[in-house]
Design a protein around this motif. Structure first.
Motif, PDB file in Angstrom:
ATOM      1  N   SER A  50       0.803  -1.221   0.000  1.00  0.00           N
ATOM      2  CA  SER A  50       0.000   0.000   0.000  1.00  0.00           C
ATOM      3  C   SER A  50       0.836   1.270   0.000  1.00  0.00           C
ATOM      4  N   GLU A  51       2.055   1.217   0.518  1.00  0.00           N
ATOM      5  CA  GLU A  51       2.857   2.427   0.650  1.00  0.00           C
ATOM      6  C   GLU A  51       3.873   2.644  -0.457  1.00  0.00           C
ATOM      7  N   ASP A  52       4.135   1.617  -1.292  1.00  0.00           N
ATOM      8  CA  ASP A  52       5.256   1.752  -2.219  1.00  0.00           C
ATOM      9  C   ASP A  52       5.076   0.846  -3.428  1.00  0.00           C
ATOM     10  N   VAL A  53       5.907   1.076  -4.429  1.00  0.00           N
ATOM     11  CA  VAL A  53       6.044   0.177  -5.570  1.00  0.00           C
ATOM     12  C   VAL A  53       7.496  -0.296  -5.553  1.00  0.00           C
ATOM     13  N   PRO A  54       7.760  -1.500  -5.080  1.00  0.00           N
ATOM     14  CA  PRO A  54       9.140  -1.965  -4.919  1.00  0.00           C
ATOM     15  C   PRO A  54       9.939  -1.947  -6.216  1.00  0.00           C
ATOM     16  N   MET A  55      11.242  -1.842  -6.084  1.00  0.00           N
ATOM     17  CA  MET A  55      12.122  -1.762  -7.241  1.00  0.00           C
ATOM     18  C   MET A  55      11.986  -2.982  -8.152  1.00  0.00           C
ATOM     19  N   TYR A  56      11.722  -4.151  -7.573  1.00  0.00           N
ATOM     20  CA  TYR A  56      11.671  -5.370  -8.377  1.00  0.00           C
ATOM     21  C   TYR A  56      10.313  -5.604  -9.028  1.00  0.00           C
ATOM     22  N   ALA A  57       9.354  -4.699  -8.807  1.00  0.00           N
ATOM     23  CA  ALA A  57       8.001  -4.906  -9.327  1.00  0.00           C
ATOM     24  C   ALA A  57       7.995  -5.053 -10.844  1.00  0.00           C
ATOM     25  N   LYS A  58       8.734  -4.185 -11.533  1.00  0.00           N
ATOM     26  CA  LYS A  58       8.743  -4.215 -12.993  1.00  0.00           C
ATOM     27  C   LYS A  58       9.349  -5.513 -13.514  1.00  0.00           C
ATOM     28  N   ASP A  59      10.383  -6.012 -12.847  1.00  0.00           N
ATOM     29  CA  ASP A  59      10.978  -7.290 -13.253  1.00  0.00           C
ATOM     30  C   ASP A  59       9.981  -8.433 -13.073  1.00  0.00           C
ATOM     31  N   MET A  60       9.202  -8.391 -11.981  1.00  0.00           N
ATOM     32  CA  MET A  60       8.234  -9.454 -11.730  1.00  0.00           C
ATOM     33  C   MET A  60       7.110  -9.426 -12.771  1.00  0.00           C
ATOM     34  N   THR A  61       6.591  -8.236 -13.072  1.00  0.00           N
ATOM     35  CA  THR A  61       5.526  -8.164 -14.070  1.00  0.00           C
ATOM     36  C   THR A  61       6.042  -8.573 -15.444  1.00  0.00           C
ATOM     37  N   PHE A  62       7.280  -8.212 -15.752  1.00  0.00           N
ATOM     38  CA  PHE A  62       7.890  -8.629 -17.021  1.00  0.00           C
ATOM     39  C   PHE A  62       7.970 -10.151 -17.093  1.00  0.00           C
ATOM     40  N   LYS A  92       2.616   5.547  -3.203  1.00  0.00           N
ATOM     41  CA  LYS A  92       3.656   5.966  -4.149  1.00  0.00           C
ATOM     42  C   LYS A  92       3.025   6.495  -5.428  1.00  0.00           C
ATOM     43  N   ILE A  93       2.042   5.757  -5.974  1.00  0.00           N
ATOM     44  CA  ILE A  93       1.392   6.169  -7.214  1.00  0.00           C
ATOM     45  C   ILE A  93       0.524   7.398  -6.983  1.00  0.00           C
ATOM     46  N   LEU A  94      -0.096   7.472  -5.814  1.00  0.00           N
ATOM     47  CA  LEU A  94      -0.938   8.625  -5.499  1.00  0.00           C
ATOM     48  C   LEU A  94      -0.151   9.929  -5.592  1.00  0.00           C
ATOM     49  N   HIS A  95       1.105   9.891  -5.149  1.00  0.00           N
ATOM     50  CA  HIS A  95       1.914  11.103  -5.141  1.00  0.00           C
ATOM     51  C   HIS A  95       2.837  11.215  -6.358  1.00  0.00           C
ATOM     52  N   ASP A  96       2.935  10.151  -7.139  1.00  0.00           N
ATOM     53  CA  ASP A  96       3.710  10.186  -8.386  1.00  0.00           C
ATOM     54  C   ASP A  96       3.037   9.265  -9.402  1.00  0.00           C
ATOM     55  N   PRO A  97       1.911   9.707  -9.959  1.00  0.00           N
ATOM     56  CA  PRO A  97       1.107   8.841 -10.831  1.00  0.00           C
ATOM     57  C   PRO A  97       1.843   8.333 -12.075  1.00  0.00           C
ATOM     58  N   VAL A 132       4.447   6.803 -12.174  1.00  0.00           N
ATOM     59  CA  VAL A 132       5.033   5.486 -11.870  1.00  0.00           C
ATOM     60  C   VAL A 132       4.256   4.372 -12.557  1.00  0.00           C
ATOM     61  N   LEU A 133       2.952   4.545 -12.673  1.00  0.00           N
ATOM     62  CA  LEU A 133       2.108   3.496 -13.239  1.00  0.00           C
ATOM     63  C   LEU A 133       2.393   3.255 -14.719  1.00  0.00           C
ATOM     64  N   LEU A 168       2.018  -0.085 -17.647  1.00  0.00           N
ATOM     65  CA  LEU A 168       1.126  -0.060 -18.807  1.00  0.00           C
ATOM     66  C   LEU A 168       1.920  -0.286 -20.088  1.00  0.00           C
ATOM     67  N   GLU A 169       3.113   0.290 -20.158  1.00  0.00           N
ATOM     68  CA  GLU A 169       3.964   0.109 -21.329  1.00  0.00           C
ATOM     69  C   GLU A 169       4.337  -1.359 -21.528  1.00  0.00           C
ATOM     70  N   GLN A 170       4.479  -2.079 -20.438  1.00  0.00           N
ATOM     71  CA  GLN A 170       4.772  -3.508 -20.524  1.00  0.00           C
ATOM     72  C   GLN A 170       3.585  -4.309 -21.062  1.00  0.00           C
ATOM     73  N   GLY A 171       2.376  -3.854 -20.766  1.00  0.00           N
ATOM     74  CA  GLY A 171       1.177  -4.595 -21.150  1.00  0.00           C
ATOM     75  C   GLY A 171       0.303  -4.987 -19.977  1.00  0.00           C
ATOM     76  N   CYS A 172       0.610  -4.476 -18.772  1.00  0.00           N
ATOM     77  CA  CYS A 172      -0.243  -4.741 -17.618  1.00  0.00           C
ATOM     78  C   CYS A 172      -1.559  -3.976 -17.762  1.00  0.00           C
ATOM     79  N   LEU A 173      -2.561  -4.448 -17.041  1.00  0.00           N
ATOM     80  CA  LEU A 173      -3.848  -3.763 -16.958  1.00  0.00           C
ATOM     81  C   LEU A 173      -4.023  -3.204 -15.547  1.00  0.00           C
ATOM     82  N   THR A 174      -5.047  -2.383 -15.362  1.00  0.00           N
ATOM     83  CA  THR A 174      -5.331  -1.842 -14.042  1.00  0.00           C
ATOM     84  C   THR A 174      -6.824  -1.906 -13.756  1.00  0.00           C
ATOM     85  N   GLN A 175      -7.136  -1.909 -12.476  1.00  0.00           N
ATOM     86  CA  GLN A 175      -8.523  -1.917 -11.997  1.00  0.00           C
ATOM     87  C   GLN A 175      -8.653  -0.904 -10.873  1.00  0.00           C
ATOM     88  N   VAL A 176      -9.577   0.025 -11.023  1.00  0.00           N
ATOM     89  CA  VAL A 176      -9.830   1.037  -9.994  1.00  0.00           C
ATOM     90  C   VAL A 176     -11.008   0.595  -9.134  1.00  0.00           C
TER      91      VAL A 176
END
Length: 256
Positions: free
Chosen positions: A114-126, A145-150, A152-153, A157-165
């Motif tokens: 809830s508080e952050d987007v870890p550095m390894y997140a992009k590697d895991m989604t890839f 993290k995304i709330l204050h720096d949108p 980041v998301l 999306l560039e990788q091909g992930c989707l999102t749900q609000v």
């Protein structure tokens, strides 16, 4: 009219959602009253506190469906999980301990801390995308993290992930800042669909109808219907495509 909720915590007594069957039945009735006809049961998995194994969730969902039928609540439920970003995901996949949104294993709900987007997140989604699994990043608007720096998301999306609000986010239940970010993400086409993320009655119940009514008013009926179709496509394992663009920069007002 089919209305699908791809994210809810109304299975009784297995995570921080519904504490017991009585509450679960009330939540299910509230979901039906809100127009929901089909829902994924998505208890937390691998989040450090809750580990809801695949076979357990399948069993719990089957029993809950029987309770729904016995109480004449017209909601069809399917087993799934909200999977926390974790180094344990590859092992869980190898051990067949992950439930997807669809039977083909195309879509997986992925939760960031809830508080952050870890550095390894992009590697895991890839890595997941490389295995044919499309992560659906849940409630990014409520990630601090995304709330204050949108921006980041965008890398996901560039990788091909989707999102749900979360529907409640979009209608202001979690405050103005989260509501405004939800609106910005939707305006930029960065959101595939809504979900209830229902946990309990009162503040965390379903607000899907309110969200879809607001969406139709602000973005048009076509966008609202596409959100609904995307949710159906997710549980059917069909293609969901985002025609997104980078977020517009917020206007700054300078005082001289």
């Amino acid at each position: 009219m089919v209305l699908v909720d791809i994210h809810s915590h109304i299975l009784p007594g297995i995570d921080d959602g519904s504490p017991d069957l009585e509450t679960s039945l009330k939540l299910a009735k509230a979901a039906v009253d809100d127009g929901i006809t089909h829902a994924l049961m998505t208890p937390h998995h691998l989040n450090g506190k809750y580990t809801n194994h695949k076979q357990d969730v399948i069993k719990e969902t089957k029993e809950f469906q029987q309770a729904l039928d016995d109480n004449d609540i017209e909601l069809t439920v399917f087993p799934s999980q909200e999977v926390r970003l974790s180094a344990d995901i590859p092992e869980a996949l190898e051990n067949d301990d992950i439930l997807f949104c669809d039977e083909e294993g195309t879509y997986m709900l992925l939760e960031f801390p809830s508080e952050d987007v870890p550095m390894y997140a992009k590697d895991m989604t890839f890595r997941l995308l490389g295995e044919g699994i499309t992560p659906i990043i849940v409630h990014p608007e409520r990630n601090n993290k995304i709330l204050h720096d949108p921006q980041v998301l965008q890398q996901f999306l560039e990788q091909g992930c989707l999102t749900q609000v979360t529907a409640s986010s979009y209608v202001g239940v979690f405050g103005k800042e989260i509501e405004q970010l939800s609106e910005r993400l939707i305006d930029a086409g960065q959101v595939a669909t809504f979900a209830s993320d229902a946990h309990s009655l009162a503040k965390r119940e379903s607000r899907m109808t309110d969200a879809y009514n607001k969406l139709a008013k602000q973005s048009g009926k076509q966008v609202s219907e596409q959100f609904k179709q995307n949710a159906r496509n997710v549980i059917n394992g069909d293609k969901v495509q985002l025609n997104w663009q980078p977020l517009k920069k917020k206007k700054r007002f300078w005082l001289f």
